[in-house]
Design a protein around this motif. Structure first.
Motif, PDB file in Angstrom:
ATOM      1  N   SER A 102     -13.235   3.767  -4.379  1.00 55.87           N
ATOM      2  CA  SER A 102     -12.013   3.848  -3.577  1.00 55.87           C
ATOM      3  C   SER A 102     -10.798   4.142  -4.446  1.00 55.87           C
ATOM      4  N   ALA A 103     -10.829   3.695  -5.686  1.00 56.73           N
ATOM      5  CA  ALA A 103      -9.694   3.911  -6.588  1.00 56.73           C
ATOM      6  C   ALA A 103      -9.574   5.361  -7.040  1.00 56.73           C
ATOM      7  N   ALA A 129       5.366  11.999   4.155  1.00 60.16           N
ATOM      8  CA  ALA A 129       4.914  12.807   3.015  1.00 60.16           C
ATOM      9  C   ALA A 129       3.598  12.250   2.492  1.00 60.16           C
ATOM     10  N   LEU A 130       2.634  13.142   2.247  1.00 57.41           N
ATOM     11  CA  LEU A 130       1.321  12.753   1.761  1.00 57.41           C
ATOM     12  C   LEU A 130       1.109  13.259   0.340  1.00 57.41           C
ATOM     13  N   ASP A 131       0.693  12.354  -0.539  1.00 63.36           N
ATOM     14  CA  ASP A 131       0.225  12.696  -1.880  1.00 63.36           C
ATOM     15  C   ASP A 131      -1.234  12.266  -1.966  1.00 63.36           C
ATOM     16  N   LEU A 132      -2.095  13.151  -2.477  1.00 61.05           N
ATOM     17  CA  LEU A 132      -3.531  12.942  -2.366  1.00 61.05           C
ATOM     18  C   LEU A 132      -4.225  13.119  -3.706  1.00 61.05           C
ATOM     19  N   THR A 133      -5.337  12.384  -3.882  1.00 61.82           N
ATOM     20  CA  THR A 133      -6.170  12.549  -5.072  1.00 61.82           C
ATOM     21  C   THR A 133      -7.638  12.479  -4.667  1.00 61.82           C
ATOM     22  N   GLY A 134      -8.493  13.037  -5.518  1.00 61.58           N
ATOM     23  CA  GLY A 134      -9.931  12.927  -5.319  1.00 61.58           C
ATOM     24  C   GLY A 134     -10.441  13.712  -4.125  1.00 61.58           C
ATOM     25  N   ILE A 156     -21.366   4.984   4.801  1.00 56.89           N
ATOM     26  CA  ILE A 156     -20.028   5.445   4.427  1.00 56.89           C
ATOM     27  C   ILE A 156     -20.142   6.054   3.037  1.00 56.89           C
ATOM     28  N   LEU A 157     -20.131   7.383   2.977  1.00 61.17           N
ATOM     29  CA  LEU A 157     -20.325   8.087   1.710  1.00 61.17           C
ATOM     30  C   LEU A 157     -19.037   8.199   0.906  1.00 61.17           C
ATOM     31  N   GLN A 158     -17.918   8.390   1.612  1.00 60.76           N
ATOM     32  CA  GLN A 158     -16.663   8.612   0.891  1.00 60.76           C
ATOM     33  C   GLN A 158     -15.828   7.348   0.847  1.00 60.76           C
ATOM     34  N   PRO A 159     -15.712   6.737  -0.323  1.00 66.36           N
ATOM     35  CA  PRO A 159     -14.797   5.598  -0.454  1.00 66.36           C
ATOM     36  C   PRO A 159     -13.363   6.108  -0.476  1.00 66.36           C
ATOM     37  N   ILE A 178       7.974  -1.841   3.303  1.00 64.25           N
ATOM     38  CA  ILE A 178       6.625  -2.369   3.484  1.00 64.25           C
ATOM     39  C   ILE A 178       5.640  -1.459   2.770  1.00 64.25           C
ATOM     40  N   SER A 179       4.762  -2.055   1.988  1.00 60.83           N
ATOM     41  CA  SER A 179       3.685  -1.325   1.328  1.00 60.83           C
ATOM     42  C   SER A 179       2.362  -1.887   1.828  1.00 60.83           C
ATOM     43  N   SER A 180       1.570  -1.030   2.476  1.00 60.35           N
ATOM     44  CA  SER A 180       0.303  -1.461   3.066  1.00 60.35           C
ATOM     45  C   SER A 180      -0.833  -0.687   2.416  1.00 60.35           C
ATOM     46  N   THR A 181      -1.932  -1.385   2.138  1.00 66.13           N
ATOM     47  CA  THR A 181      -3.062  -0.774   1.439  1.00 66.13           C
ATOM     48  C   THR A 181      -4.351  -1.016   2.208  1.00 66.13           C
ATOM     49  N   PHE A 182      -5.028   0.083   2.542  1.00 67.15           N
ATOM     50  CA  PHE A 182      -6.326   0.032   3.217  1.00 67.15           C
ATOM     51  C   PHE A 182      -7.384   0.494   2.227  1.00 67.15           C
ATOM     52  N   ILE A 183      -8.426  -0.308   2.046  1.00 65.75           N
ATOM     53  CA  ILE A 183      -9.496   0.022   1.100  1.00 65.75           C
ATOM     54  C   ILE A 183     -10.830   0.014   1.836  1.00 65.75           C
ATOM     55  N   LEU A 184     -11.520   1.138   1.760  1.00 65.40           N
ATOM     56  CA  LEU A 184     -12.844   1.272   2.370  1.00 65.40           C
ATOM     57  C   LEU A 184     -13.819   1.700   1.273  1.00 65.40           C
ATOM     58  N   PRO A 185     -14.713   0.809   0.821  1.00 68.53           N
ATOM     59  CA  PRO A 185     -15.651   1.174  -0.248  1.00 68.53           C
ATOM     60  C   PRO A 185     -16.794   2.055   0.269  1.00 68.53           C
ATOM     61  N   LYS A 186     -17.477   2.714  -0.659  1.00 66.14           N
ATOM     62  CA  LYS A 186     -18.739   3.377  -0.338  1.00 66.14           C
ATOM     63  C   LYS A 186     -19.768   2.288  -0.052  1.00 66.14           C
ATOM     64  N   GLN A 187     -20.515   2.429   1.035  1.00 62.03           N
ATOM     65  CA  GLN A 187     -21.435   1.352   1.400  1.00 62.03           C
ATOM     66  C   GLN A 187     -22.427   1.828   2.452  1.00 62.03           C
TER      67      GLN A 187
END
Length: 737
Positions: free
Chosen positions: A441-442, A464-469, A567-570, A617-626
């Motif tokens: 996910s990182a 505005a969207l900034d993206l990686t990976g 879930i293939l894409q973390p 407000i800073s919100s973080t959603f994390i979805l691991p590969k699983q």
């Protein structure tokens, strides 16, 4: 991307695709290896009692004979019962793909047995031969297309095809696979159907001295072995193979369908040596490559910078086009030819990358890999089961895997389907089996900045969207290949802001993979701050993350789920929101951030800061590969379904009001305190209202209006059970709103 080698695989390996289709360069009557017509009708009657599917494979048979040189001659037979009109539609057209460089094929027969038992043969001129090439790829792929006569519900399709190998893949070696299901591709809806199979029978005949290695996948079965004076005959029989109903995010078919892999190859060094004979000649020294390397590698560049320079050059200047007619699919062009033509397939691009890096004394190697999800790679069973080639690089300080076949992949270009897969790295020794790294996910982050602003009493916003990976690659590709850029931008951004239409947008060039891909949009006139209102509310629903960045927004009901959920894409999604003061001197009257959610499947957490200019407000959603097992799907489904009810935030700003009652007046009467509590509720100052009304109830527990206001205040505080008790008490006291 991988068509050049996959065409070869379809020829030598009896994959489930090759069992589906019929190949017909010649139409000739040959003895059937299948049941008689009478036996098929009996099997049809049994199938109607055993299965409820709209089609059933009554019999599926293969007979393969391998000679001393490893050449194969095979007969494959299928009989399919068509139970209803949906199956008539799906099976009305059959196609057969094969590689004419390595094979010759003929149809032995193709016919329909009507519900009444009448046999109708297909005419020899009912077959159309076309090239199976698509897009920017040209090779020896052939494809026959045909439709069987008088097909209707209750009929049986019966056909048999013969394949004769005419050229070797690897001299004196043989490898193949047996698959027990018939997988029908439905191009009109880009889907598959896999119907149940009543019976299968597969035989393999090899010379007596030939040693075969056998590995089973998803099935426990041992062949019956019969020996003659000159041959060994292996026979596999199965019955009642169930059909497969496809689901979204299910495991790969290779992880579900039974299969057997077979090979005479004793060691991976055989494949390594074979490919070296094709690859090493491509590295012939050439002036054009030397001159290009001199322009790419500037003085002072480190190895990482040089590798990335080659990657960027390939992505910008060498198109993915395959031209491999009469080459067999595995043989790459000379590196200098790829450079001069400025195009090439995956293996062509690999040999040019290696040649360029050689000019910088950086060791690089071709790596053979199978890109198909779930494709099997057994260290102990060498076989040519690859459909793609990438580049492996090993320096003194780091290891790299490069793939330049994708048009939108940023450095190093490794597709999600290649992560954690094994590859055969071809070198000048015996070859090496290595595993590609996976991402977490990182490594795949979408950062979304949502900034609200106030302009002359009008609320606007910018997203505005900034993206990686992989998330960057996916959205970059979506924007690049969408015919309508505005519609594509709205599909990505609008759900992140109440599904409103965007006013305008801008994005970086999706084709330029050397620069990060960014996307931003403006939303004008979201709301108006009129003179009549004395409070303004900002709200946000974080469940929008699910619809934009995951496949979790439309889960199948629990009762319908049959397979594990993969879930293939973390991914990590960070939303930074800013809510400014709507009036100068306004105060925050009510703050209800979305709840923090942390479970075994995903998490959504929030950090809230009140500053002088507004709320941050800073919100973080994390979805691991699983992989979520079927047994855990109920819990997973519930957690996802409940997320929207816990993911809404609310912030209420109060307009400055000099006439507001004084909450610190200890001499106020119960009546004035009730009026004061009402005023606080109207101002959305719910916490203060609760404090005042609790004081009233403490003084007079039998005041019905006070109990009613207590119920309201407790409800806004999220204390639902206590709120209901207060409302019931108010009703008991005879209060009616």
């Amino acid at each position: 991307m991988n068509k050049e080698i996959s065409m070869v695989l379809r020829g030598i390996i009896t994959t489930f695709i090759s069992f589906i289709f019929l190949s017909l360069p010649v139409y000739s009557q040959t003895a059937s290896i299948g049941p008689t017509v009478e036996e098929l009708i009996a099997k049809r009657n049994l199938a109607t009692k055993t299965f409820t599917n709209s089609a059933v494979i009554l019999s599926r048979r293969g007979d393969v004979i391998v000679d001393e040189k490893g050449f194969e001659k095979s007969h494959f037979y299928n009989a399919i019962y068509i139970a209803d009109e949906s199956a008539v539609k799906d099976y009305s057209k059959l196609i057969s793909q094969f590689n004419s460089y390595y094979q010759e094929k003929q149809i032995d027969f193709a016919r329909v047995i009507t519900p009444e038992g009448k046999v109708i043969e297909m005419q020899a001129d009912a077959i159309s031969l076309v090239s199976s090439n698509s897009g920017d790829y040209f090779d020896e792929g052939k494809q026959y297309e045909f439709a069987l006569p008088q097909l209707r519900a209750g009929s049986i399709i019966e056909y048999q095809a013969t394949t004769q190998q005419i050229k070797p893949y690897i001299e004196n070696e043989w490898f193949s696979s047996i698959n027990f299901h018939f997988v029908k591709f439905l191009p009109s809806i880009n889907w598959l159907r896999i119907d149940p199979v009543l019976e299968t029978k597969n035989t393999l005949t090899v010379p007596k001295a030939t040693e075969i290695s056998i590995v089973n996948y998803n099935i426990e079965i041992e062949p019956k072995l019969t020996k003659t004076a000159k041959s060994k005959i292996y026979t596999w029989n199965t019955t009642h193979q169930p059909g497969i109903e496809l689901e979204m995010e299910m495991p790969s078919l290779d992880d579900i369908l039974p299969a057997i892999h077979l090979s005479t190859i004793k060691d991976w060094s055989t494949i390594n040596q074979w490919f070296n004979t094709l690859y090493l000649p491509t590295q012939k020294s050439d002036k054009s490559i030397t001159e290009l390397a001199q322009t790419l590698f500037r003085e002072g560049m480190n190895e990482h910078e040089k590798i990335k320079a080659v990657f960027d050059y390939m992505q910008k200047n060498v198109r993915y086009i395959g031209a491999h007619v009469n080459r067999g699919g595995y043989k790459p062009h000379l590196a200098s030819e790829v450079l001069s033509q400025a195009y090439g397939d995956c293996k062509d691009q690999t040999v040019l990358i290696i040649a360029l890096l050689k000019q910088a004394d950086i060791a690089a190697y071709p790596a053979l890999i199978n890109s198909y999800p779930g494709a099997k790679f057994n260290d102990e069973l060498p076989m040519l089961n690859f459909d793609h080639m990438i580049t492996y690089i090993e320096t003194k300080t780091a290891k790299y895997w490069l793939d330049t076949s994708g048009q939108t992949g940023t450095f190093p270009g490794i597709n999600l389907n290649l992560e954690d897969k094994k590859a055969l790295v071809v070198n000048e020794q015996s070859g090496e089996i290595l595993t590609l790294p996976g991402t977490t996910s990182a490594d795949n982050i979408a950062t979304i900045n949502i900034d609200f602003s106030v302009d002359k009493a009008v609320i606007n916003a910018r997203v505005a969207l900034d993206l990686t990976g992989h998330v960057e690659t996916n959205l970059r590709s979506f924007m690049q290949f969408s015919p309508n850029a505005l519609a594509a931008a709205e599909q990505i951004v609008s759900p992140l802001l109440f599904s409103r239409r965007i006013s305008d947008f801008e994005n970086s060039d999706p084709i330029d993979i050397t620069t990060p891909f960014t996307l931003s949009a403006n939303f004008n006139d979201i709301a108006e701050i009129t003179e009549s209102i004395d409070n303004f509310r900002y709200s946000y629903d974080y469940s929008a993350i699910l619809s934009v960045f995951t496949s979790l927004s439309n889960l199948a009901p629990v009762a319908a789920r049959k397979f594990d959920f993969v879930i293939l894409q973390p991914i990590t999604v960070v939303i930074n929101s800013f809510y400014p003061h709507p009036w100068s001197g306004s105060t925050l009257g009510y703050s209800q951030p979305a709840k923090n959610i942390q479970n075994e499947f995903f998490e959504l957490t929030h950090q809230v800061q009140e500053k002088t200019d507004g709320m941050h407000i800073s919100s973080t959603f994390i979805l691991p590969k699983q992989v979520i097992k079927v047994a855990d799907y109920t819990n997973f489904y519930q957690q996802v379904s409940e997320l929207p009810t816990h993911s809404q935030s609310l912030f209420v700003f109060l307009k400055p009001s000099p006439s507001a009652p004084n909450p610190e007046d200890n001499n106020a009467t119960i009546s004035s305190k009730i009026q004061h509590a009402k005023h606080l509720l109207e101002q959305a100052q719910f916490a203060k209202a609760l404090k005042v009304i609790e004081e009233v109830v403490a003084e007079d527990n039998n005041n019905g209006e006070a109990q009613y206001l207590l119920g309201l205040s407790l409800g806004f505080a999220g204390k639902n059970e206590q709120s209901e008790q207060a409302f019931e008490r108010a009703e008991q006291l005879g209060y009616q709103d």
